[in-house]
Design a protein around this motif. Structure first.
Motif, mmCIF file in Angstrom:
data_model
loop_
_atom_site.group_PDB
_atom_site.id
_atom_site.type_symbol
_atom_site.label_atom_id
_atom_site.label_comp_id
_atom_site.label_asym_id
_atom_site.label_seq_id
_atom_site.Cartn_x
_atom_site.Cartn_y
_atom_site.Cartn_z
ATOM 1 N N LEU A 214 8.398 33.721 -64.555
ATOM 2 C CA LEU A 214 9.794 34.174 -64.534
ATOM 3 C C LEU A 214 10.768 33.015 -64.788
ATOM 4 O O LEU A 214 11.826 32.941 -64.178
ATOM 5 C CB LEU A 214 10.124 34.871 -63.215
ATOM 6 C CG LEU A 214 9.231 36.059 -62.826
ATOM 7 C CD1 LEU A 214 9.754 36.726 -61.556
ATOM 8 C CD2 LEU A 214 9.119 37.076 -63.950
ATOM 9 N N GLY A 215 10.385 32.116 -65.669
ATOM 10 C CA GLY A 215 11.268 31.018 -66.045
ATOM 11 C C GLY A 215 11.012 29.715 -65.322
ATOM 12 O O GLY A 215 11.502 28.666 -65.750
ATOM 13 N N VAL A 216 10.267 29.753 -64.218
ATOM 14 C CA VAL A 216 9.920 28.523 -63.484
ATOM 15 C C VAL A 216 8.608 27.993 -64.043
ATOM 16 O O VAL A 216 7.603 28.708 -64.085
ATOM 17 C CB VAL A 216 9.796 28.784 -61.970
ATOM 18 C CG1 VAL A 216 9.368 27.506 -61.242
ATOM 19 C CG2 VAL A 216 11.119 29.294 -61.404
ATOM 20 N N ARG A 217 8.607 26.742 -64.452
ATOM 21 C CA ARG A 217 7.434 26.142 -65.097
ATOM 22 C C ARG A 217 6.601 25.378 -64.064
ATOM 23 O O ARG A 217 6.932 24.245 -63.682
ATOM 24 C CB ARG A 217 7.861 25.232 -66.237
ATOM 25 C CG ARG A 217 8.529 25.984 -67.386
ATOM 26 C CD ARG A 217 8.686 25.109 -68.623
ATOM 27 N NE ARG A 217 9.588 23.989 -68.391
ATOM 28 C CZ ARG A 217 10.909 24.046 -68.577
ATOM 29 N NH1 ARG A 217 11.457 25.181 -68.988
ATOM 30 N NH2 ARG A 217 11.665 22.990 -68.361
ATOM 31 N N PHE A 218 5.535 26.000 -63.622
ATOM 32 C CA PHE A 218 4.627 25.398 -62.648
ATOM 33 C C PHE A 218 3.594 24.535 -63.358
ATOM 34 O O PHE A 218 3.129 24.874 -64.444
ATOM 35 C CB PHE A 218 3.887 26.484 -61.860
ATOM 36 C CG PHE A 218 4.730 27.227 -60.873
ATOM 37 C CD1 PHE A 218 4.804 26.820 -59.548
ATOM 38 C CD2 PHE A 218 5.460 28.350 -61.260
ATOM 39 C CE1 PHE A 218 5.576 27.503 -58.633
ATOM 40 C CE2 PHE A 218 6.234 29.039 -60.348
ATOM 41 C CZ PHE A 218 6.303 28.623 -59.030
ATOM 42 N N ASN A 219 3.223 23.423 -62.714
ATOM 43 C CA ASN A 219 2.116 22.622 -63.230
ATOM 44 C C ASN A 219 0.802 23.328 -62.922
ATOM 45 O O ASN A 219 0.552 23.711 -61.775
ATOM 46 C CB ASN A 219 2.118 21.232 -62.598
ATOM 47 C CG ASN A 219 3.318 20.420 -63.026
ATOM 48 O OD1 ASN A 219 4.237 20.183 -62.236
ATOM 49 N ND2 ASN A 219 3.341 20.003 -64.281
ATOM 50 N N ALA A 220 -0.009 23.510 -63.943
ATOM 51 C CA ALA A 220 -1.300 24.185 -63.777
ATOM 52 C C ALA A 220 -2.358 23.148 -63.421
ATOM 53 O O ALA A 220 -3.188 22.756 -64.245
ATOM 54 C CB ALA A 220 -1.660 24.929 -65.056
#
Length: 245
Positions: free
Chosen positions: A7-13
């Motif tokens: 939803l627009g938040v870029r999490f580190n995978a």
């Protein structure tokens, strides 16, 4: 570093171990940054506050602290490797910092809690260097900045002011605070201090830590309602694409 868009938040995978390694690399290099650990409640709040999304995405590490974010990633086919709870990240980071003689400052919680948390962590990890502590009950942000800087700064400052206050603090003042890494960790100091008990392992393994907290604090029901709302938006996004309301 691979990222996942929720939803627009870029999490580190990345995994927990990878997150700790990444933070330690920055500490050793003296490369400033801040770490955020958004859960579904914060991601849902971002829909109403685009500026919050922007400051989360400027963090050097964005870790998925919540089973709701993990479920969302699965639905949206985003490459999150699993939940990376902020308190687990902090515990493992502190352990590695202690092995390397790195320093830390604790900011947040009620008077006396930060000092107790520091004492307990030093007992557990003897090599940890504690530069200082300051409770979260101050009237002006400059008081908090001065407390860290006057203590001589630190490799890491745990900023435990609750979300999204702590995220706004870190984004606004990382250049003024004499600490390499700022890490927003909500109520973690209470857990480290032993004044609040974390959920039993079985709840954590089943992804029901949120339910345990609700049982212990029924007044949290209002905040918990953001989880089904968040999942509904995720489902709509999967079915109808970006921009689903």
């Amino acid at each position: 570093m691979e990222t996942a868009n929720i939803l627009g938040v870029r999490f580190n995978a990345i995994t927990l171990d990878d997150a700790v390694d990444a933070a330690m690399e920055r500490i050793r290099a003296g490369e400033k940054g801040y770490v955020v650990t958004p859960n579904s409640e914060i991601v849902y709040l971002c829909r109403k506050e685009p500026a919050l999304t922007a400051l989360l995405n400027r963090a050097c590490l964005v870790l998925p602290d919540g089973i709701g974010v993990v479920y969302a990633a699965r639905l949206l086919k985003q490459p999150i490797k699993g939940k990376v709870a902020g308190i687990d990240f902090a515990e493992h980071l502190v352990a590695q910092m202690a092995r390397e003689g790195k320093s830390i400052f604790f900011l947040g919680a009620k008077p006396g809690i930060a000092e107790l948390a520091a004492k307990e962590l030093q007992k557990k990890y003897p090599g940890l260097v504690v530069k200082g502590c300051r409770d979260g009950y101050y009237k002006d942000d400059q008081e908090a900045i001065d407390a860290i800087n006057q203590a001589g700064g630190a490799d890491v400052a745990l900023i435990c002011l609750g979300a999204p206050k702590q995220e706004r603090f870190m984004a606004a003042y990382q250049g003024q605070v004499n600490a390499t890494i700022l890490c927003g960790l909500g109520g973690s100091l209470d857990v480290f201090a032993g004044t609040v008990q974390r959920a039993p392992d079985i709840f954590i393994k089943l992804g029901l830590e949120w339910f345990y907290r609700l049982l212990k604090e029924p007044k949290r029901i209002g905040r918990m309602m953001s989880l089904p709302k968040f999942m509904l938006v995720v489902l709509k996004t999967k079915l109808f694409g970006k921009g689903a309301k």
